[in-house]
Scaffold this motif. Structure first.
Motif, PDB file in Angstrom:
ATOM      1  N   THR A  58      62.291   6.281 -15.189  1.00  0.00           N
ATOM      2  CA  THR A  58      63.271   6.220 -14.108  1.00  0.00           C
ATOM      3  C   THR A  58      63.472   4.761 -13.736  1.00  0.00           C
ATOM      4  OG1 THR A  58      61.594   6.315 -12.358  1.00  0.00           O
ATOM      5  CG2 THR A  58      62.460   8.426 -13.168  1.00  0.00           C
ATOM      6  N   ARG A  59      64.352   4.540 -12.770  1.00  0.00           N
ATOM      7  CA  ARG A  59      64.391   3.226 -12.144  1.00  0.00           C
ATOM      8  C   ARG A  59      63.103   3.033 -11.348  1.00  0.00           C
ATOM      9  NH1 ARG A  59      69.645   0.785 -12.012  1.00  0.00           N
ATOM     10  NH2 ARG A  59      71.213   2.162 -12.926  1.00  0.00           N
ATOM     11  N   PHE A  60      62.846   1.796 -10.941  1.00  0.00           N
ATOM     12  CA  PHE A  60      61.598   1.497 -10.248  1.00  0.00           C
ATOM     13  C   PHE A  60      61.458   2.299  -8.959  1.00  0.00           C
ATOM     14  CE2 PHE A  60      58.896  -1.408  -7.605  1.00  0.00           C
ATOM     15  CZ  PHE A  60      57.748  -1.306  -8.376  1.00  0.00           C
ATOM     16  N   ASP A  61      62.587   2.615  -8.306  1.00  0.00           N
ATOM     17  CA  ASP A  61      62.527   3.377  -7.064  1.00  0.00           C
ATOM     18  C   ASP A  61      62.537   4.882  -7.287  1.00  0.00           C
ATOM     19  OD1 ASP A  61      65.130   3.864  -7.829  1.00  0.00           O
ATOM     20  OD2 ASP A  61      66.057   2.986  -6.042  1.00  0.00           O
ATOM     21  N   GLY A  62      62.485   5.318  -8.541  1.00  0.00           N
ATOM     22  CA  GLY A  62      62.445   6.735  -8.858  1.00  0.00           C
ATOM     23  C   GLY A  62      63.791   7.362  -9.133  1.00  0.00           C
ATOM     24  N   ALA A  63      64.876   6.629  -8.935  1.00  0.00           N
ATOM     25  CA  ALA A  63      66.214   7.160  -9.203  1.00  0.00           C
ATOM     26  C   ALA A  63      66.421   7.320 -10.710  1.00  0.00           C
ATOM     27  CB  ALA A  63      67.276   6.232  -8.619  1.00  0.00           C
ATOM     28  N   PRO A  64      67.329   8.210 -11.117  1.00  0.00           N
ATOM     29  CA  PRO A  64      67.588   8.387 -12.550  1.00  0.00           C
ATOM     30  C   PRO A  64      68.023   7.075 -13.203  1.00  0.00           C
ATOM     31  CG  PRO A  64      68.592  10.157 -11.280  1.00  0.00           C
ATOM     32  CD  PRO A  64      68.114   9.143 -10.286  1.00  0.00           C
ATOM     33  N   LEU A  65      67.608   6.882 -14.429  1.00  0.00           N
ATOM     34  CA  LEU A  65      67.964   5.681 -15.174  1.00  0.00           C
ATOM     35  C   LEU A  65      68.952   6.055 -16.267  1.00  0.00           C
ATOM     36  CD1 LEU A  65      67.765   2.745 -15.885  1.00  0.00           C
ATOM     37  CD2 LEU A  65      65.576   3.166 -17.007  1.00  0.00           C
ATOM     38  N   GLU A  66      70.219   5.784 -16.018  1.00  0.00           N
ATOM     39  CA  GLU A  66      71.295   6.014 -16.969  1.00  0.00           C
ATOM     40  C   GLU A  66      72.212   4.799 -16.949  1.00  0.00           C
ATOM     41  OE1 GLU A  66      71.372   8.258 -19.123  1.00  0.00           O
ATOM     42  OE2 GLU A  66      69.972   9.761 -18.339  1.00  0.00           O
ATOM     43  N   PRO A  67      72.972   4.575 -18.016  1.00  0.00           N
ATOM     44  CA  PRO A  67      73.856   3.400 -18.054  1.00  0.00           C
ATOM     45  C   PRO A  67      74.962   3.494 -17.017  1.00  0.00           C
ATOM     46  CG  PRO A  67      74.236   4.826 -19.958  1.00  0.00           C
ATOM     47  CD  PRO A  67      73.023   5.351 -19.269  1.00  0.00           C
ATOM     48  N   THR A  68      75.180   2.395 -16.302  1.00  0.00           N
ATOM     49  CA  THR A  68      76.246   2.339 -15.300  1.00  0.00           C
ATOM     50  C   THR A  68      77.314   1.315 -15.646  1.00  0.00           C
ATOM     51  OG1 THR A  68      74.914   0.785 -13.998  1.00  0.00           O
ATOM     52  CG2 THR A  68      74.755   3.122 -13.427  1.00  0.00           C
ATOM     53  N   GLY A  69      77.030   0.397 -16.547  1.00  0.00           N
ATOM     54  CA  GLY A  69      78.028  -0.595 -16.929  1.00  0.00           C
ATOM     55  C   GLY A  69      77.376  -1.749 -17.651  1.00  0.00           C
ATOM     56  N   PRO A  70      78.144  -2.461 -18.477  1.00  0.00           N
ATOM     57  CA  PRO A  70      77.552  -3.525 -19.287  1.00  0.00           C
ATOM     58  C   PRO A  70      77.052  -4.714 -18.488  1.00  0.00           C
ATOM     59  CG  PRO A  70      79.941  -3.519 -19.508  1.00  0.00           C
ATOM     60  CD  PRO A  70      79.578  -2.278 -18.753  1.00  0.00           C
ATOM     61  N   GLY A  71      77.603  -4.949 -17.295  1.00  0.00           N
ATOM     62  CA  GLY A  71      77.189  -6.112 -16.525  1.00  0.00           C
ATOM     63  C   GLY A  71      76.157  -5.826 -15.456  1.00  0.00           C
ATOM     64  N   ASP A  72      75.703  -4.579 -15.346  1.00  0.00           N
ATOM     65  CA  ASP A  72      74.778  -4.205 -14.282  1.00  0.00           C
ATOM     66  C   ASP A  72      73.338  -4.571 -14.639  1.00  0.00           C
ATOM     67  OD1 ASP A  72      76.903  -3.199 -12.873  1.00  0.00           O
ATOM     68  OD2 ASP A  72      76.606  -1.136 -13.545  1.00  0.00           O
ATOM     69  N   MET A  73      72.506  -4.653 -13.604  1.00  0.00           N
ATOM     70  CA  MET A  73      71.085  -4.923 -13.783  1.00  0.00           C
ATOM     71  C   MET A  73      70.290  -3.648 -13.516  1.00  0.00           C
ATOM     72  SD  MET A  73      71.169  -8.037 -14.732  1.00  0.00           S
ATOM     73  CE  MET A  73      69.421  -8.481 -14.718  1.00  0.00           C
ATOM     74  N   TYR A  74      69.135  -3.550 -14.163  1.00  0.00           N
ATOM     75  CA  TYR A  74      68.348  -2.326 -14.125  1.00  0.00           C
ATOM     76  C   TYR A  74      66.887  -2.641 -13.808  1.00  0.00           C
ATOM     77  CZ  TYR A  74      72.388  -0.398 -16.605  1.00  0.00           C
ATOM     78  OH  TYR A  74      73.658  -0.022 -16.954  1.00  0.00           O
ATOM     79  N   THR A  75      66.219  -1.643 -13.240  1.00  0.00           N
ATOM     80  CA  THR A  75      64.771  -1.667 -13.096  1.00  0.00           C
ATOM     81  C   THR A  75      64.214  -0.472 -13.855  1.00  0.00           C
ATOM     82  OG1 THR A  75      64.819  -0.339 -11.071  1.00  0.00           O
ATOM     83  CG2 THR A  75      64.913  -2.753 -10.827  1.00  0.00           C
ATOM     84  N   LEU A  76      62.893  -0.472 -14.078  1.00  0.00           N
ATOM     85  CA  LEU A  76      62.299   0.587 -14.893  1.00  0.00           C
ATOM     86  C   LEU A  76      60.882   0.882 -14.425  1.00  0.00           C
ATOM     87  CD1 LEU A  76      62.440   0.924 -18.742  1.00  0.00           C
ATOM     88  CD2 LEU A  76      60.200   0.757 -17.636  1.00  0.00           C
ATOM     89  N   HIS A  77      60.565   2.163 -14.375  1.00  0.00           N
ATOM     90  CA  HIS A  77      59.185   2.631 -14.178  1.00  0.00           C
ATOM     91  C   HIS A  77      58.967   3.773 -15.153  1.00  0.00           C
ATOM     92  CE1 HIS A  77      56.308   5.405 -11.780  1.00  0.00           C
ATOM     93  NE2 HIS A  77      55.593   4.607 -12.558  1.00  0.00           N
ATOM     94  N   THR A  78      57.981   3.635 -16.021  1.00  0.00           N
ATOM     95  CA  THR A  78      57.685   4.696 -16.977  1.00  0.00           C
ATOM     96  C   THR A  78      56.192   4.976 -16.991  1.00  0.00           C
ATOM     97  OG1 THR A  78      58.024   5.472 -19.253  1.00  0.00           O
ATOM     98  CG2 THR A  78      57.419   3.151 -18.981  1.00  0.00           C
ATOM     99  N   ALA A  79      55.867   6.242 -17.150  1.00  0.00           N
ATOM    100  CA  ALA A  79      54.470   6.670 -17.207  1.00  0.00           C
ATOM    101  C   ALA A  79      54.419   8.036 -17.869  1.00  0.00           C
ATOM    102  CB  ALA A  79      53.855   6.729 -15.809  1.00  0.00           C
ATOM    103  N   HIS A  80      53.218   8.456 -18.235  1.00  0.00           N
ATOM    104  CA  HIS A  80      53.009   9.798 -18.760  1.00  0.00           C
ATOM    105  C   HIS A  80      53.539  10.817 -17.752  1.00  0.00           C
ATOM    106  CE1 HIS A  80      50.885  13.376 -20.176  1.00  0.00           C
ATOM    107  NE2 HIS A  80      50.664  12.735 -21.321  1.00  0.00           N
ATOM    108  N   ALA A  81      54.082  11.917 -18.250  1.00  0.00           N
ATOM    109  CA  ALA A  81      54.715  12.909 -17.374  1.00  0.00           C
ATOM    110  C   ALA A  81      53.779  13.401 -16.273  1.00  0.00           C
ATOM    111  CB  ALA A  81      55.206  14.095 -18.207  1.00  0.00           C
TER     112      ALA A  81
END
Length: 315
Positions: free
Chosen positions: A251-274
């Motif tokens: 997900t994003r770092f804040d837990g929101a879904p992580l999907e593409p929103t646009g080529p110029g946007d910035m992203y955060t990431l949090h990943t872990a075992h389910a």
């Protein structure tokens, strides 16, 4: 549209026959520059570091230009390219998008010439369709003293497993394992985000820095945790499907879904075992809400001296 196997085989073949030689030539040339620099290698590296997030090598530009041309010939009218170095094509309707980062971790690649063995970086090619992350390929690189090699080849597409060097990635169950983050002291500077990261940091067995895509994928192999910020679409497009195909929640770092929103946007990431991700997000929400949470300077990565390549993330 081309199928996953066709795209994956094409990319793997091209990287081995065309792309890697381009990067090898550039890397060897940089090593020659160090040998003739006339000063300490650290001073040579400082010249690149001063460029901040704009640091890029000629080899990366040549790599992307060549791959763009090869994709246009192999898949005419079917693939649009969003590239870290040469920009993002606007006409993507009814096309598969290739998001290319010739070297995810440019500054780490440069640092490996000066301090071998401590840095992670790699070639990243992500595939998107219908506004969603669809597939990913990452070629983890290892470099030292002018020699550059691929150590891992990752592949994964929606609906299928993620593989590393041809073997399915099956992470073990979660425990208090490592936390991977490239440069937390410059990625997480806002108070609430710092407190959330500290919640992850204090529960981890160790924090492994300076690894870029290589560290995030290592977290998938171990069923561990990774957290990143200041990412572009070229950074995340390959990682998201690879992580999902390895039974990781991302997900994003804040837990929101992580999907593409646009080529110029910035992203955060949090990943872990389910089995761990939801628990970590709950701990992070509690930490964000606690404005009085004290982060001890003696142990947190936020207090370490800036990593040698930190300006890449904080121009």
């Amino acid at each position: 549209m081309p199928d996953p196997e066709t795209l994956a085989r094409f990319t793997e073949s091209w990287v081995q026959s065309e792309g890697l030689p381009i990067l090898r030539k550039s890397y060897a040339g940089l090593w020659d520059d160090i040998k003739t620099f006339g000063g300490p290698p650290e001073a040579w590296f400082a010249g690149f570091r001063a460029k901040g997030k704009q640091v890029v090598t000629a080899g990366e530009v040549a790599f992307e230009r060549s791959l763009r041309a090869a994709l246009a010939v192999a898949f005419p009218g079917q693939v649009a390219v969003w590239g870290e170095e040469l920009g993002d094509e606007a006409d993507v309707q009814d096309k598969t998008i290739a998001a290319i980062d010739p070297v995810d971790g440019t500054a780490s690649m440069l640092a490996s010439l000066v301090w071998p063995g401590a840095y992670g970086f790699g070639i990243s090619v992500g595939w998107m369709r219908a506004g969603a992350f669809w597939g990913g390929q990452v070629f983890v690189l290892s470099g030292a003293r002018g020699q550059l090699d691929i150590t891992q080849t990752w592949r994964g597409f929606a609906g299928g497993p993620t593989t590393c060097n041809g073997q399915a990635v099956d992470p073990p169950g979660p425990d208090a394992g490592p936390l991977y983050c490239t440069a937390p002291e410059v990625m997480f500077t806002e108070g609430a985000d710092q407190r959330a990261f500290w919640a992850l940091e204090r529960a981890a067995s160790e924090v492994v820095t300076d690894q870029n895509c290589a560290g995030i994928l290592r977290a998938a192999q171990e069923g561990a945790t990774a957290a990143e910020a200041d990412l572009t679409i070229h950074d995340v497009a390959a990682l998201v499907p690879l992580l999902r195909g390895a039974s990781m929640v991302v997900t994003r770092f804040d837990g929101a879904p992580l999907e593409p929103t646009g080529p110029g946007d910035m992203y955060t990431l949090h990943t872990a075992h389910a089995a761990l991700h939801a628990e970590q997000q709950a701990q992070m929400r509690t930490a964000r809400a606690d404005g009085d949470l004290y982060i001890p300077g003696s142990s947190s990565l936020f207090r370490r001296a800036a990593a040698p390549h930190a300006r890449k993330f904080n121009p």
